[in-house]
Each structure stands twice: as structure tokens, then as C-alpha cells.
Design a protein around this motif. Structure first.
Motif, mmCIF file in Angstrom:
data_model
loop_
_atom_site.group_PDB
_atom_site.id
_atom_site.type_symbol
_atom_site.label_atom_id
_atom_site.label_comp_id
_atom_site.label_asym_id
_atom_site.label_seq_id
_atom_site.Cartn_x
_atom_site.Cartn_y
_atom_site.Cartn_z
ATOM 1 N N THR A 36 50.494 61.926 45.139
ATOM 2 C CA THR A 36 50.522 62.126 43.688
ATOM 3 C C THR A 36 51.479 63.263 43.391
ATOM 4 N N PRO A 94 52.564 65.273 40.255
ATOM 5 C CA PRO A 94 52.494 65.641 38.840
ATOM 6 C C PRO A 94 53.834 66.166 38.329
ATOM 7 N N THR A 96 52.670 64.303 33.119
ATOM 8 C CA THR A 96 51.413 63.849 33.708
ATOM 9 C C THR A 96 50.220 64.319 32.882
ATOM 10 N N TYR A 121 46.114 61.684 36.255
ATOM 11 C CA TYR A 121 46.044 62.525 37.466
ATOM 12 C C TYR A 121 44.696 62.363 38.156
ATOM 13 N N LEU A 159 43.806 60.606 41.907
ATOM 14 C CA LEU A 159 43.105 61.307 42.985
ATOM 15 C C LEU A 159 41.790 60.616 43.350
ATOM 16 N N ILE A 167 45.826 61.676 51.479
ATOM 17 C CA ILE A 167 46.273 62.130 50.159
ATOM 18 C C ILE A 167 47.163 63.362 50.311
ATOM 19 N N ARG A 168 48.259 63.346 49.578
ATOM 20 C CA ARG A 168 49.083 64.545 49.436
ATOM 21 C C ARG A 168 49.416 64.732 47.966
ATOM 22 N N GLU A 169 49.428 65.987 47.556
ATOM 23 C CA GLU A 169 49.805 66.310 46.179
ATOM 24 C C GLU A 169 51.012 67.236 46.206
ATOM 25 N N SER A 207 53.803 68.736 43.467
ATOM 26 C CA SER A 207 54.315 68.849 42.102
ATOM 27 C C SER A 207 55.839 68.756 42.111
#
Length: 646
Positions: A390, A392, A396, A401, A405, A415-417, A419
Motif C-alpha cells: 500500500t 499512500p 489517499t 487505506y 490494509l 504487507i508493506r506500506e 508512502s
């Protein structure tokens, strides 16, 4: 208008061997057909006498009465611009033939005898009739006219493009190579079959299959008119089950076992049939074989297009989506498995350790994520091989968001976030762009930054980037070139937006996911479609709604299907849209978005010319390696000029 012709099948009330009564009922149906603006009308086999006369066919008075009745019907319909097929026994060449008489404006255009005569089970036709193959003469004197006779007749309307009519009778269709197969190769677009098919348990389903398949193989309309309950019930019962199909698509049927006269109408699309034949390059290849060579006598008749009357054709607003639930569920399952199998095979072939996918909380990435998870299950590898990222950005919203998640967590993927805000701001600084100017540079910078992250992570993890863009976005060019436009395998590339929505809802309702995941999918479905590249509004909601900018996807998917699948003109597409959407959209709105479709479709071809691999799932695809090859610099003048005139 628009190359439609109104075709009808009729089931008259009959009395066995009573030509006077039968003529009265036939004329009553013809009068009704005139009111409905029918151009081609088919009655059942031997309807002048009834099919079940048996040895009465040896009686000269019956044959004379039948001929007299045909003469009277011809005389009484001489003012009608309608092609009328009537079944009648005909005596010639010392034999009796089971014929279809074709009448137009009082003239008997031709007599087509039955070729294949059933002589098994309850049928004894060879006792009374001779096959068309036994004819000696090509012309006979009949009902006061000199009339062509033979199974080699083709009836061509001089003033209606693509309208050629071929005839076969009942059992002819049941043979391994029906006469209509050859008729279609030589141009017949409308096939008429006067029949007397008795009713048996399970036979209606078989009849549907037979007519549907033959219309599909012949890429033709097939009108099948069957004898009704007025026939003798001595040993068999007839239900009058009559059908109209067009290229395998069901257009209409009669009500079985009806006591009253029936008339079933359908508007056949001749242009559609001609278009399909041009595309299917194998359609005409059999003519090169010697056993396929035929000679047909072309009987021309002068028919005007005339008024269409009430449009008798089902036009769906959602051409990519079946209506009934059972078919829809099967279609969704098949599409989902095509996507899953394609992705799994690619993953195996390149020895990918991960499937890297950007998750936005929107429809397309949600479907792609579901396919990635299913592919891992299919291969028997843990779901953590799916790496959902994801990213952002400035647009977003909290809703998308959190959905992104929570969905990834519920599906058990990695999962990786990351920005993209700081990287985008740095890029703006590097190229000298003011971040307060929210133009195409501002938007596309974010899309390309996201794609770069995904590509680099795929290198980092030994994986491939799974594309999420759909068919509708490709048609409109609604993708950032070398941004979300690019991937290593685009699993949604053959699926239009309206179908993406249906597929996500189908997954949510199958019961395979837990309640929390299903609720997330339903909220995704309820979220406005948006690339989220512009900042949210003052309330934190999506401020950039795709359909406000490019138009409703339900309209564009409809346009896409009619234009690319069949090559229809703007005027015809507009006409069909008005039929399909009724009062949902005023004509001005339809025209506005139709114009926008043509403009964007031609402008954005360059994005489709270099698409990544992706599976074709339906009859329409825009991949340059599959269905669509178009110069990137082609002009849209012809289409836009017509739209402007509308």
C-alpha cells in the motif's frame, strides 16, 4: 433501419385436411404480422393441409385444394411487402413433394422441397413424399404461375443489404450436414425452417440446442416454425414449439401447447451477422473443397426496408454480464479460474518467489489481489508469497487505506506500506514543478512512483509485478503511461469495469472468505471509483471521481462492446444505447459520452500497442497480440463527423 429485419414464426390453429379452415387461420396471422411490421414470416411444415394427413396425401382432391389455397393466399397478399413461407404438398414429376412455398407481393418466388425424409419410429414420410434430390424439372406450373422449384434456391432482397434467405424443412436440420450449412456459405443470412416436430419428454431442450448450434455454426438467424396442437393426436402430439435464434443467441420462442394462434417476432441484425462472418476467416474456407461446391439459383425480390414497428430484440445494458444468477455464477467462476490459472502458470514459468501488487483499496486492485491469493492456493504455496504494497499518496483517503490494509490482513498475505509523498515531493523539486499545481504532472508523478516501487520490490524479492488495470481503462486510456499502465502480467486486462464489480461481489458472496473479508469487499464495491491522485475534500472524502471525468463506466462498456465487437456505426450505437438504457440517460448525455469514447479511444491507442501480457477471458480483448491491431496515429474523423451530425 440499421440493417434490422423483423422475422417472425407463426403457429396457426389447424384442422387436418381442411384447407379452407387452415387458410382462414393463416390469413388471420398474416394480418397480425402486417400490424407488427413483419418482413419475413414462416409458417409450419405442410400447414395448408396439416402435417398428419397420412395416406390422404394420396388423395388428389387434397392436393388440388392445397394448390388452390396457395393461389388464393398469393392473390390476397399481393399488396404486402412481406416474404411469407407456407408449407404445402406439391405434385410434380409423377411424385409428391413436401414443399415450402415462398410468396411475396402475390408472386410465388419458389418452391423448396424437403431433402431429408424421416422414415423411422413414428415417421413414414417416404411413403408419401419424394426427396428434393428426386426432382427432374427446375420449373413447374403451379397455382397459376410458373415457379422455380428445388433445394438450390436462394432468395435475395435487392434493396436490403445482407438479406439472403435460405430454406430447409424439419428433418433437414436433423441431418449430420444440414442443407443450411451450404446455404449459409453461399450467403444466406436468414434461414427458415418450417417444421412438424412432435413433442416428446426432453425434446424441447434438444430442439433449443439444435437450432442454437446451427445458427451459431452458420453465423445466421434461424427461424424455426413448428406444427401446433391442431395436428392429429392419433399417435403423436405436437406442441407448436417454435424458436428464433441469431448466431447462437436466443431471440424468442412460442408458448408450447397453446390453443390460439401464435406469432413470435424478433428483429434480426443483418449487419451483426455480416460483421461476424468477415471476422471469422475460417467461415468460408470449406468452399475450397470439392464436396462443398454448390450452385444456387438466386431468386431476387424487391423488398423495401419500411418501418421497424416495435423493436423486438433484447438489448441488455450490461453486455458483458449474464442476466440469470446460475449463468452469472458459472461465468464468474470460469473467468476467475482463467485469471488464476494464467497467473499461476506465469509464476511457475519464471520461478517467481513473490507476486508483488499495489493495493489501493479500489475495485481493480482488490480483484487482482483475490486472484493472486487464489493462484497461490492453486499452486499449493503459502499466501505470504503475495506481497501487497500500500502506497499512500496525496489523495489517499482513510477509507481506502483501511480497506487495503484490512483486506490484506484478512487474506493472510505479506504487507508493506511505503508512502510516496516524500519521493514525489523530491521529484517535483528535481524537475522544477510546483506541488500546488495539481495538473497531469502532479498526478502522473505519483502513478509512476508507485510503479517504480513495485518494480524495484519485485527485483528485490525475486518476484513479478501483477498489473491491476482493466479493459475499460485500456479502452479509454485511463492509465498513466509507464505507470499503472505497466506490469509483468496484467490479469485484469480482459475484464471491463462493470464485470470487475460483478466478480468482486461474486467472491464476496461465495462463502469462501470470512465475514470480515466479505464486508470489506462490499465496502470496496460501495466506494467511488478513483485513482486518488488529488487531495481529498474538506471532509476527507474522495475528491476525484473517475466517472465524473470520463463518463459512466456502464455506458463506456456498452459502447466498447457494440463498437469493437461488431463495428457498429455511431448512429447505431446511439440507437442501441437508447433502447438499453431507456430513461436512465437523456439522448444528450449519451451523445456526450459517446463522443468522449471515440475521442479517447483513438487518442490512447499508443498505450494499448505495448500492453504487457495478460489473459483474454471473453469475446473481446484489446491486446495487440490478440483481438485488436490498430495504428496509433489513425484518424477518428469518420466517426467523429457522424457523432457531430447526431
Amino acid at each position: 433501419m440499421f440493417n434490422y429485419v423483423k422475422v417472425a414464426v407463426a403457429v396457426p390453429k389447424l384442422k387436418v385436411a381442411d384447407c379452407v379452415f387452415n387458410k382462414t387461420e393463416i390469413m388471420a396471422i398474416i394480418d397480425k404480422a402486417v400490424e407488427k411490421k413483419v418482413k419475413i414470416l414462416t409458417f409450419p411444415e405442410l400447414c395448408i393441409t396439416a402435417y398428419t394427413c397420412a395416406d390422404l396425401f394420396f388423395q388428389n382432391p387434397l392436393l388440388v385444394a392445397a394448390e388452390k389455397t396457395v393461389r388464393e393466399i398469393a392473390e390476397e397478399t399481393k399488396e404486402l411487402d412481406m416474404l411469407i413461407l407456407i408449407g404445402v404438398p406439391v405434385l410434380t414429376d409423377n411424385q409428391t413433394f413436401n414443399c415450402a412455398a415462398l410468396l411475396h407481393k402475390g408472386k410465388i418466388l419458389g418452391l423448396v422441397p424437403k431433402t431429408l425424409l424421416p422414415n423411422y419410429s413414428e415417421f413414414y414420410e417416404e411413403r408419401w413424399f419424394a426427396s428434393a434430390d428426386d426432382l427432374i424439372h427446375e420449373e413447374i406450373s403451379y397455382a397459376g404461375q410458373v415457379v422455380p422449384i428445388g433445394s438450390d434456391l436462394m432468395f435475395t432482397a435487392e434493396n436490403i443489404p445482407y438479406l439472403k434467405v435460405g430454406v430447409e424443412i424439419c428433418e433437414d436440420l436433423w441431418g449430420p450436414v444440414p442443407p443450411s450449412s451450404y446455404l449459409s456459405l453461399y450467403g444466406a443470412t436468414v434461414l427458415l425452417n418450417p417444421s412438424a416436430s412432435n413433442e416428446l419428454a426432453a425434446k424441447p431442450g434438444y430442439r433449443h440446442q439444435l437450432v442454437a448450434q446451427q445458427s451459431s455454426r452458420c453465423i445466421a438467424a434461424y427461424a424455426y416454425a413448428s406444427a401446433g396442437i391442431g395436428e392429429s393426436t392419433q399417435d403423436t402430439v405436437f406442441s407448436g414449439h417454435s424458436l428464433i435464434y441469431e448466431n447462437g443467441v436466443f431471440l424468442g420462442q412460442s408458448k408450447p401447447f397453446a390453443r390460439d394462434n401464435q406469432l413470435i417476432c424478433a428483429d434480426v441484425d443483418l449487419e451483426l451477422l455480416a460483421s461476424e462472418r468477415r471476422k471469422h476467416t475460417t467461415f468460408m474456407t470449406q468452399l475450397a473443397k470439392s464436396d462443398a461446391q454448390r450452385f444456387y439459383r438466386e431468386i431476387k425480390f424487391d423488398m423495401a426496408e419500411g418501418e421497424m414497428g416495435v423493436f423486438s430484440r433484447p438489448i441488455t445494458a450490461k453486455p458483458f454480464t449474464p442476466k440469470d444468477d446460475a449463468t452469472l455464477s458459472k461465468r464468474c467462476h470460469d473467468i476467475f479460474m482463467i485469471q488464476t490459472t494464467g497467473l499461476a502458470r506465469r509464476m511457475e514459468h519464471v520461478h517467481a518467489k513473490t507476486l508483488v501488487i499495489g493495493i489501493s483499496g479500489g475495485l481493480d486492485s482488490t480483484l487482482a489481489l483475490l486472484v493472486c491469493v487464489k493462484a497461490c492456493d492453486f499452486l499449493g504455496v503459502p499466501r505470504d508469497h503475495v506481497l501487497g504494497v500500500t502506497m499512500p499518496g496525496f489523495g489517499t483517503t482513510d477509507r481506502t487505506y483501511q480497506n487495503a490494509l484490512n483486506l490484506m490482513k484478512s487474506l493472510g498475505v505479506s504487507i508493506r506500506e511505503i508512502s510516496i509523498r516524500d519521493a514525489s515531493l523530491q521529484h517535483f523539486k528535481d524537475i522544477g514543478h510546483n506541488p500546488d499545481v495539481h495538473d497531469i504532472t502532479y498526478e502522473n508523478t505519483q502513478a509512476r512512483e508507485r510503479t517504480q516501487i513495485l518494480m524495484d520490490i519485485s527485483n528485490q524479492t525475486g518476484g513479478i509485478v501483477v498489473g491491476t488495470g482493466d479493459l475499460s481503462e485500456l479502452a479509454l486510456g485511463w492509465a498513466t503511461y509507464n505507470g499503472d499502465h505497466m506490469s509483468m502480467y496484467g490479469i485484469n486486462a480482459g475484464i471491463p469495469k462493470t464485470l470487475v464489480r460483478v466478480l468482486v461481489h461474486w467472491v464476496a458472496s461465495t462463502g469462501e472468505l470470512d465475514k470480515a473479508a466479505s464486508e470489506i469487499l462490499l465496502d470496496v464495491l460501495d466506494t467511488p471509483v478513483s485513482p486518488e491522485l488529488l487531495p481529498p475534500d474538506e471532509n476527507g472524502n474522495i475528491n476525484q471521481k473517475t466517472e465524473d471525468l470520463v463518463g459512466p463506466y456502464e455506458l463506456h462498456d456498452f459502447f466498447l462492446y457494440q463498437i469493437i465487437r461488431f463495428g457498429f456505426s455511431p448512429a447505431k450505437v446511439l440507437f442501441l444505447a437508447e433502447q438499453a438504457f431507456g430513461n436512465s440517460y437523456p439522448r444528450e448525455t449519451l451523445l456526450k459520452w459517446l463522443k468522449n469514447f471515440y475521442r479517447r479511444f483513438f487518442m490512447q491507442q499508443f498505450k494499448r500497442s505495448c500492453l504487457p501480457d495478460g489473459p483474454k477471458v471473453g469475446a473481446l480483448c484489446l491486446s495487440p497480440r490478440s483481438d485488436w491491431r490498430m495504428p496509433t496515429d489513425a484518424s477518428n474523423r469518420v466517426w467523429m463527423d457522424e457523432v457531430e451530425k447526431l
